[in-house]
Design an enzyme around this catalytic site. Structure first.
Site, short mmCIF file in Angstrom:
data_model
loop_
_atom_site.label_atom_id
_atom_site.label_comp_id
_atom_site.label_asym_id
_atom_site.label_seq_id
_atom_site.Cartn_x
_atom_site.Cartn_y
_atom_site.Cartn_z
N LYS A 187 21.24 38.78 22.96
CA LYS A 187 19.79 38.76 22.79
C LYS A 187 19.27 40.08 23.33
O LYS A 187 19.23 40.33 24.54
CB LYS A 187 19.20 37.58 23.57
CG LYS A 187 17.70 37.47 23.58
CD LYS A 187 17.03 37.41 22.22
CE LYS A 187 17.63 36.44 21.25
NZ LYS A 187 16.90 36.21 20.02
N HIS A 314 21.02 29.54 13.39
CA HIS A 314 20.14 29.87 14.52
C HIS A 314 20.14 28.75 15.56
O HIS A 314 20.41 27.60 15.24
CB HIS A 314 18.72 30.05 13.96
CG HIS A 314 17.64 30.17 14.98
ND1 HIS A 314 16.76 29.14 15.25
CD2 HIS A 314 17.29 31.18 15.79
CE1 HIS A 314 15.91 29.54 16.18
NE2 HIS A 314 16.20 30.77 16.53
O1 GKR Z 1 16.05 31.55 23.68
O2 GKR Z 1 14.97 33.35 24.16
C1 GKR Z 1 15.55 32.64 23.37
C2 GKR Z 1 15.76 33.12 21.95
O3 GKR Z 1 15.12 34.34 21.77
C3 GKR Z 1 15.29 32.12 20.93
O4 GKR Z 1 13.98 31.72 21.23
C4 GKR Z 1 15.34 32.64 19.52
O5 GKR Z 1 14.67 31.77 18.66
O6 GKR Z 1 17.73 32.49 19.66
C5 GKR Z 1 16.67 32.73 18.90
C6 GKR Z 1 16.86 33.86 17.92
O7 GKR Z 1 17.95 33.98 17.41
O8 GKR Z 1 15.93 34.58 17.61
MG MG Z 2 17.29 35.60 16.09
#
Ligand code: GKR
Ligand code: MG
Length: 416
Positions: A187, A314
């Site tokens: 991320k 996702h």
């Molecule tokens: O858990 O912070 C998180 C992610 O950023 C999530 O909210 C996203 O929806 O994992 C996700 C993504 O692939 O964008």
């Molecule tokens: Mg994403």
């Protein structure tokens, strides 16, 4: 078999401060556990979003499910649409995309209906989707930069502070050791792009054979994304939502050979045609929580096949009922060639009987069913519902939460 009662139980589950482009995870995450009680004694279960808009949508539509035959999914769609006219989206304004309330509510109820169908027929849920094409479903290790948890009142921390490339590498090693992940997703959109490039290079050196991906969630402008592509494009299996919006994705795609994936710009069937026409994405991420359920996710796979695009999966923070559904859907998505995302290793609790599902060698065995193949532990569910009631939190708000750590934080997307 007919639905007699709809039970919706919101729960709060301790989380850890995972950082993203919009801010940071709150001390708890919210989910709704769904139970559909039938006149034949079977109960279908599901799990969905716990935020207020989604929960209110489920509550509003619940009454319309009474008397529904669990095999009539088209009728479910009709009733949900009728119960929720002009319902709008489920997400807070600081989120980067919007999911329709009707899609989220339909999806939330479709899984327990499929669970009921499976229980009635004594078959695993994936058999209702055409059958599993794999016995185990691969998941990527989902790596996050994170803060140290300020205190352990709402659950323990994991790994302390992880805000440098080397600390992230240590996190990756620990997750690979524990779960055997064979592919990794970072991320991104959190540190300066040069530091995220360095992080990916460290991961490549340590895990020479692992497919790698990075998802900065629209944090970069096109020139920055091109710089990243030049630096590490060759070590990526795909780049997820590097820039914000369909037009920027198309502009970038026309200038790089790196495959672009998305869960931000293509989130409804209506978006696929545009993305196909302008070449904005090469891989679409499915998610049965908003792609019109398990059946919608399978249809998405067929659209991707027809358009010469790949399909991946996702994740958002979730519990084991969602995970079981993800595994069934992934097992029956014939053209899913990537490991799926999951936040599950970051979740230290579950409300299913027998505790958490097992991830081994980076994969999860397809539950044998009937239906989803997992059951609710009623005592634990009650405990986490009480915890929800005691919390002053009804929506996910990563940006506000970030200000607890960085008081003058401003959410800027794209930032670089
Ligand atoms: O858990 O912070 C998180 C992610 O950023 C999530 O909210 C996203 O929806 O994992 C996700 C993504 O692939 O964008
Ligand atoms: Mg994403």
């Amino acid at each position: 078999m007919k639905i007699q009662e709809v039970r919706l139980t919101p729960v709060a589950i301790p989380d850890v401060p995972l950082v993203n482009t919009k801010g940071v995870h709150q001390a708890v995450f919210l989910r709704t556990i769904i139970e559909l009680v039938t006149d034949v004694g079977l109960i279908g279960i599901g799990e969905s979003y716990g935020g207020a808009r989604a929960l209110n949508g489920m509550r509003k539509a619940a009454e319309s499910l009474i008397g529904l035959d669990p095999f009539h999914l088209n009728e479910l769609r009709r009733r949900v649409e009728q119960a929720l006219p002009n319902a709008g989206g489920i997400n807070a304004p600081t989120m980067l995309t919007q999911h329709q309330v009707v899609d989220a509510v339909y999806s939330a109820f479709e899984i327990p209906l499929l669970d009921l169908q499976g229980k009635f027929l004594e078959r695993p849920l994936c058999d209702l989707l055409g059958g599993a094409v794999r016995d185990r479903v691969g998941f990527s290790g989902y790596l996050f930069y994170k803060f140290k948890k300020p205190n352990e009142y709402r659950g323990a921390d994991l790994f302390g502070e992880v805000m440098t490339p080397n600390a992230l590498l240590d996190e990756a090693k620990a997750l690979v050791d524990e779960y055997g992940f064979r592919s990794l997703k970072l991320k991104g959109g959190v540190l300066e792009p040069t530091l995220e490039i360095e992080t990916m290079q460290l991961l490549r050196d340590e895990f020479p054979d692992a497919p790698l991906r990075i998802d900065p969630m629209g944090a970069w402008r096109v020139p920055t994304a091109l710089t990243v592509c030049d630096a590490i494009g060759d070590i990526l299996e795909y780049l997820e939502d590097p820039v914000r919006g369909m037009d920027a994705m198309a502009e970038l795609a026309s200038q790089t050979h790196v495959p672009l994936a998305t869960n931000l710009v293509v989130v409804e069937f209506e978006h696929i045609v545009q993305a196909y026409r302008n070449g904005a994405v090469q891989i679409i991420l499915s998610d049965h929580h908003y792609w019109r359920g398990a059946t919608g996710s399978i249809r998405l796979g067929e659209f991707c096949r027809a358009g010469g695009m790949g399909i991946s999966m996702h994740s958002n923070t979730h519990l084991g009922i969602s995970l079981a559904a993800m595994v069934h859907v992934a097992a029956a998505t014939t053209n899913l060639t990537y490991d799926c995302d999951t936040h599950y290793p970051w979740t230290q609790n579950d409300i299913i009987k027998g505790g958490k599902l097992t991830i081994e060698n980076g994969s999860i065995e397809v539950p044998k069913g009937p239906g989803l193949g997992v059951e609710i532990d009623a005592d634990v569910l009650a405990e986490f519902h009480d915890f929800y009631v005691s919390q002053n939190l009804r929506d996910r708000e990563d940006t506000d939460e970030m200000r607890r750590y960085i008081p003058n934080y401003e959410r800027v997307v794209p930032r670089w």
